[in-house]
Scaffold this motif. Structure first.
Motif, PDB file in Angstrom:
ATOM      1  N   GLY A   1       0.739  -1.236  -0.032  1.00 11.90           N
ATOM      2  CA  GLY A   1       0.067  -0.012   0.033  1.00 11.90           C
ATOM      3  C   GLY A   1       0.914   1.188  -0.032  1.00 11.90           C
ATOM      4  N   LEU A   2       0.181   2.488   0.141  1.00 11.28           N
ATOM      5  CA  LEU A   2       0.700   3.795   0.245  1.00 11.28           C
ATOM      6  C   LEU A   2       0.805   4.081   1.448  1.00 11.28           C
ATOM      7  CD1 LEU A   2      -1.228   5.427  -2.866  1.00 11.28           C
ATOM      8  CD2 LEU A   2       0.904   4.547  -2.864  1.00 11.28           C
ATOM      9  N   VAL A   3       1.850   4.961   1.599  1.00  9.36           N
ATOM     10  CA  VAL A   3       2.112   5.733   3.007  1.00  9.36           C
ATOM     11  C   VAL A   3       1.880   7.147   2.975  1.00  9.36           C
ATOM     12  CG1 VAL A   3       3.699   6.097   5.123  1.00  9.36           C
ATOM     13  CG2 VAL A   3       3.867   3.990   3.677  1.00  9.36           C
ATOM     14  N   LEU A   4       0.686   7.542   3.590  1.00  7.26           N
ATOM     15  CA  LEU A   4       0.218   9.019   3.740  1.00  7.26           C
ATOM     16  C   LEU A   4       0.550   9.276   4.891  1.00  7.26           C
ATOM     17  CD1 LEU A   4      -3.153   8.163   1.776  1.00  7.26           C
ATOM     18  CD2 LEU A   4      -1.080   9.016   0.559  1.00  7.26           C
ATOM     19  N   PRO A   5      -0.382  10.179   5.682  1.00  9.51           N
ATOM     20  CA  PRO A   5       0.163  10.244   7.276  1.00  9.51           C
ATOM     21  C   PRO A   5       0.018   8.978   7.814  1.00  9.51           C
ATOM     22  CG  PRO A   5      -1.284  12.146   6.566  1.00  9.51           C
ATOM     23  CD  PRO A   5      -0.952  11.237   5.277  1.00  9.51           C
ATOM     24  N   HIS A   6      -0.966   7.978   7.134  1.00 10.36           N
ATOM     25  CA  HIS A   6      -1.077   6.741   7.641  1.00 10.36           C
ATOM     26  C   HIS A   6      -0.925   5.716   6.592  1.00 10.36           C
ATOM     27  CE1 HIS A   6      -4.844   8.265   5.947  1.00 10.36           C
ATOM     28  NE2 HIS A   6      -5.289   6.909   5.850  1.00 10.36           N
ATOM     29  N   ARG A   7      -0.876   4.521   7.070  1.00  5.27           N
ATOM     30  CA  ARG A   7      -0.855   3.253   5.853  1.00  5.27           C
ATOM     31  C   ARG A   7      -2.132   3.173   5.260  1.00  5.27           C
ATOM     32  NH1 ARG A   7       2.649  -1.600   8.293  1.00  5.27           N
ATOM     33  NH2 ARG A   7       0.661  -1.914   9.006  1.00  5.27           N
ATOM     34  N   MET A   8      -2.154   3.228   3.906  1.00  4.09           N
ATOM     35  CA  MET A   8      -3.411   2.791   3.249  1.00  4.09           C
ATOM     36  C   MET A   8      -3.070   1.643   2.126  1.00  4.09           C
ATOM     37  SD  MET A   8      -5.853   5.385   0.701  1.00  4.09           S
ATOM     38  CE  MET A   8      -4.783   5.288  -0.689  1.00  4.09           C
ATOM     39  N   ARG A   9      -3.700   0.539   2.743  1.00  3.91           N
ATOM     40  CA  ARG A   9      -3.626  -0.595   1.821  1.00  3.91           C
ATOM     41  C   ARG A   9      -4.390  -0.426   0.511  1.00  3.91           C
ATOM     42  NH1 ARG A   9      -5.454  -6.675   3.995  1.00  3.91           N
ATOM     43  NH2 ARG A   9      -4.412  -7.966   2.431  1.00  3.91           N
ATOM     44  N   THR A  10      -3.367  -0.608  -0.821  1.00  5.49           N
ATOM     45  CA  THR A  10      -3.880  -0.644  -2.208  1.00  5.49           C
ATOM     46  C   THR A  10      -4.123  -1.749  -2.813  1.00  5.49           C
ATOM     47  OG1 THR A  10      -1.681   0.163  -2.912  1.00  5.49           O
ATOM     48  CG2 THR A  10      -3.194   1.862  -1.998  1.00  5.49           C
ATOM     49  N   LYS A  11      -3.319  -3.036  -2.305  1.00  8.14           N
ATOM     50  CA  LYS A  11      -3.282  -4.214  -2.769  1.00  8.14           C
ATOM     51  C   LYS A  11      -2.283  -4.290  -4.311  1.00  8.14           C
ATOM     52  CE  LYS A  11      -7.440  -5.858  -0.920  1.00  8.14           C
ATOM     53  NZ  LYS A  11      -8.531  -7.000  -1.044  1.00  8.14           N
ATOM     54  N   ALA A  12      -1.844  -3.055  -4.566  1.00 12.85           N
ATOM     55  CA  ALA A  12      -0.889  -3.064  -5.702  1.00 12.85           C
ATOM     56  C   ALA A  12      -0.166  -1.504  -5.504  1.00 12.85           C
ATOM     57  CB  ALA A  12      -1.601  -2.977  -7.167  1.00 12.85           C
ATOM     58  N   LEU A  13       1.043  -1.593  -6.117  1.00 13.15           N
ATOM     59  CA  LEU A  13       1.959  -0.427  -6.597  1.00 13.15           C
ATOM     60  C   LEU A  13       2.240  -0.394  -7.841  1.00 13.15           C
ATOM     61  CD1 LEU A  13       4.163   0.143  -3.175  1.00 13.15           C
ATOM     62  CD2 LEU A  13       2.227   1.337  -4.037  1.00 13.15           C
TER      63      LEU A  13
END
Length: 93
Positions: A28-40
């Motif tokens: 996932g992405l790291v914004l102010p918090h982790r956001m699971r995206t299942k792909a990069l």
């Protein structure tokens, strides 16, 4: 190029791929918090949780590649930005 949950990855260390490969368990992405995206996708920076036995195997700036593309990555000269290869304190590793 994209990396997805369930893919097999390898760690590139000193221009050589390590023999072990690992399964991507979460991504996932790291914004102010982790956001699971299942792909990069190519160019995105985020986090990868993989089945490493020892977390010290992956330091900040570690290069990951898909297991199926190891042969095309290893052996080619990789030009890294100046920040790569430095640890958290900004010292050369």
């Amino acid at each position: 190029g994209a990396m997805e949950e369930g893919d097999r990855i390898s760690i590139i260390d000193g221009g050589q791929a390590r023999k072990d490969s690992y399964s991507v368990q979460e991504i996932g992405l790291v914004l102010p918090h982790r956001m699971r995206t299942k792909a990069l996708s190519r160019g995105q920076m985020g986090y990868v949780i993989a089945g490493l036995r020892d977390p010290r195997e992956a330091r900040p700036g570690t290069i990951l590649t898909l297991q199926k593309t190891v042969n095309t990555v290893v052996g080619n000269e990789m030009i890294l930005p100046p920040s790569m290869g430095k640890n958290v304190m900004g010292q050369q590793s």
